[in-house]
Design a protein around this motif. Structure first.
Motif, mmCIF file in Angstrom:
data_model
loop_
_atom_site.group_PDB
_atom_site.id
_atom_site.type_symbol
_atom_site.label_atom_id
_atom_site.label_comp_id
_atom_site.label_asym_id
_atom_site.label_seq_id
_atom_site.Cartn_x
_atom_site.Cartn_y
_atom_site.Cartn_z
ATOM 1 N N ILE A 1 -55.731 16.046 75.081
ATOM 2 C CA ILE A 1 -54.702 16.078 74.029
ATOM 3 C C ILE A 1 -54.748 17.410 73.276
ATOM 4 N N ALA A 2 -55.928 17.968 73.090
ATOM 5 C CA ALA A 2 -56.046 19.270 72.432
ATOM 6 C C ALA A 2 -55.356 20.347 73.265
ATOM 7 N N SER A 3 -55.539 20.288 74.565
ATOM 8 C CA SER A 3 -54.878 21.238 75.454
ATOM 9 C C SER A 3 -53.362 21.060 75.402
ATOM 10 N N ARG A 4 -52.931 19.824 75.394
ATOM 11 C CA ARG A 4 -51.490 19.532 75.326
ATOM 12 C C ARG A 4 -50.876 20.026 74.020
ATOM 13 N N ILE A 5 -51.610 19.884 72.932
ATOM 14 C CA ILE A 5 -51.117 20.360 71.633
ATOM 15 C C ILE A 5 -50.950 21.873 71.660
ATOM 16 N N ARG A 6 -51.900 22.556 72.248
ATOM 17 C CA ARG A 6 -51.780 24.018 72.333
ATOM 18 C C ARG A 6 -50.563 24.423 73.171
ATOM 19 N N GLU A 7 -50.339 23.708 74.288
ATOM 20 C CA GLU A 7 -49.165 23.984 75.117
ATOM 21 C C GLU A 7 -47.874 23.741 74.332
ATOM 22 N N GLN A 8 -47.810 22.621 73.632
ATOM 23 C CA GLN A 8 -46.616 22.286 72.857
ATOM 24 C C GLN A 8 -46.385 23.299 71.736
ATOM 25 N N HIS A 9 -47.470 23.777 71.149
ATOM 26 C CA HIS A 9 -47.351 24.783 70.080
ATOM 27 C C HIS A 9 -46.675 26.028 70.623
ATOM 28 N N ASN A 10 -47.133 26.494 71.769
ATOM 29 C CA ASN A 10 -46.531 27.686 72.374
ATOM 30 C C ASN A 10 -45.076 27.438 72.748
ATOM 31 N N LEU A 11 -44.789 26.273 73.343
ATOM 32 C CA LEU A 11 -43.419 25.945 73.729
ATOM 33 C C LEU A 11 -42.503 25.871 72.515
ATOM 34 N N PHE A 12 -42.966 25.222 71.477
ATOM 35 C CA PHE A 12 -42.136 25.069 70.283
ATOM 36 C C PHE A 12 -41.867 26.416 69.622
ATOM 37 N N ASN A 13 -42.880 27.278 69.574
ATOM 38 C CA ASN A 13 -42.688 28.601 68.973
ATOM 39 C C ASN A 13 -41.691 29.439 69.765
ATOM 40 N N LYS A 14 -41.642 29.241 71.077
ATOM 41 C CA LYS A 14 -40.723 30.026 71.912
ATOM 42 C C LYS A 14 -39.312 29.459 71.910
ATOM 43 N N THR A 15 -39.186 28.134 71.932
ATOM 44 C CA THR A 15 -37.877 27.528 72.186
ATOM 45 C C THR A 15 -37.297 26.727 71.027
ATOM 46 N N GLN A 16 -38.118 26.294 70.098
ATOM 47 C CA GLN A 16 -37.693 25.386 69.025
ATOM 48 C C GLN A 16 -37.024 24.133 69.615
ATOM 49 N N SER A 17 -37.511 23.697 70.761
ATOM 50 C CA SER A 17 -36.941 22.577 71.505
ATOM 51 C C SER A 17 -37.037 21.266 70.729
ATOM 52 N N PRO A 18 -35.952 20.472 70.711
ATOM 53 C CA PRO A 18 -36.015 19.156 70.060
ATOM 54 C C PRO A 18 -36.972 18.204 70.785
ATOM 55 N N VAL A 19 -37.136 18.407 72.087
ATOM 56 C CA VAL A 19 -38.093 17.583 72.841
ATOM 57 C C VAL A 19 -39.510 17.902 72.373
ATOM 58 N N ALA A 20 -39.792 19.173 72.159
ATOM 59 C CA ALA A 20 -41.111 19.565 71.655
ATOM 60 C C ALA A 20 -41.353 18.960 70.275
ATOM 61 N N LYS A 21 -40.316 18.895 69.452
ATOM 62 C CA LYS A 21 -40.445 18.283 68.121
ATOM 63 C C LYS A 21 -40.819 16.805 68.229
ATOM 64 N N LYS A 22 -40.173 16.079 69.160
ATOM 65 C CA LYS A 22 -40.519 14.672 69.380
ATOM 66 C C LYS A 22 -41.984 14.541 69.819
ATOM 67 N N GLN A 23 -42.411 15.460 70.653
ATOM 68 C CA GLN A 23 -43.783 15.412 71.163
ATOM 69 C C GLN A 23 -44.794 15.676 70.049
ATOM 70 N N ILE A 24 -44.451 16.523 69.093
ATOM 71 C CA ILE A 24 -45.362 16.829 67.989
ATOM 72 C C ILE A 24 -45.708 15.556 67.221
ATOM 73 N N ASP A 25 -44.696 14.752 66.910
ATOM 74 C CA ASP A 25 -44.949 13.501 66.190
ATOM 75 C C ASP A 25 -45.834 12.561 67.012
ATOM 76 N N SER A 26 -45.562 12.474 68.287
ATOM 77 C CA SER A 26 -46.352 11.632 69.175
ATOM 78 C C SER A 26 -47.793 12.120 69.257
ATOM 79 N N LEU A 27 -47.967 13.421 69.380
ATOM 80 C CA LEU A 27 -49.314 13.986 69.492
ATOM 81 C C LEU A 27 -50.131 13.750 68.218
ATOM 82 N N ARG A 28 -49.471 13.871 67.081
ATOM 83 C CA ARG A 28 -50.169 13.634 65.811
ATOM 84 C C ARG A 28 -50.698 12.194 65.742
ATOM 85 N N LEU A 29 -49.873 11.256 66.131
ATOM 86 C CA LEU A 29 -50.275 9.850 66.120
ATOM 87 C C LEU A 29 -51.375 9.584 67.159
ATOM 88 N N ARG A 30 -51.250 10.203 68.311
ATOM 89 C CA ARG A 30 -52.279 10.026 69.346
ATOM 90 C C ARG A 30 -53.620 10.567 68.892
#
Length: 132
Positions: free
Chosen positions: A29-58
């Motif tokens: 999950i730590a690795s996934r969070i780092r990947e999502q961080h990079n993706l979100f910073n590059k794209t501001q993707s709404p899918v990445a935003k949904k994943q952020i909430d899920s990752l926080r809860l996980r």
């Protein structure tokens, strides 16, 4: 029913395997969070935003899994000590508490697994939307 000192000791091999699995989940999950961080910073993707909430809860569930597991191990060890010193009743009670904490840890693990599956479905839905 009286338990012997070996009964709580039987949980130790299972607990070490359990914590290996929990640690692997945390590292994944730590690795996934780092990947999502990079993706979100590059794209501001709404899918990445949904994943952020899920990752926080996980993360919360993984921490709960580990804390409950540690408390279960501590209770199990304490139960062995109480039984060793002849305090059978208290040892039995403490061993019962250790089993409750370990079961709660496993239930938190199931909850995290279900959240993980939901997060994967978000990714799959996004891929389906972009493929049509």
């Amino acid at each position: 029913m009286d338990i012997t000192i070996t009964t709580p000791a039987l949980l130790f091999p299972a607990i070490s395997v359990l914590f290996l699995a929990y640690s692997n989940r945390f590292l994944a999950i730590a690795s996934r969070i780092r990947e999502q961080h990079n993706l979100f910073n590059k794209t501001q993707s709404p899918v990445a935003k949904k994943q952020i909430d899920s990752l926080r809860l996980r993360i919360r569930f993984i921490v709960a899994m580990q804390v409950l597991g540690v408390v279960g191990i501590i209770c199990c060890t304490l139960a062995m000590g109480l039984i060793f010193y002849g305090l059978q009743y208290y040892g039995n009670m403490t061993f019962g508490f250790s089993m409750v904490f370990i079961v709660l840890s496993l239930l938190a693990s199931i909850s995290e697994l279900l959240l993980s599956t939901k997060a994967l479905n978000i990714e799959l839905e996004d891929m389906e939307a972009h493929s049509s």
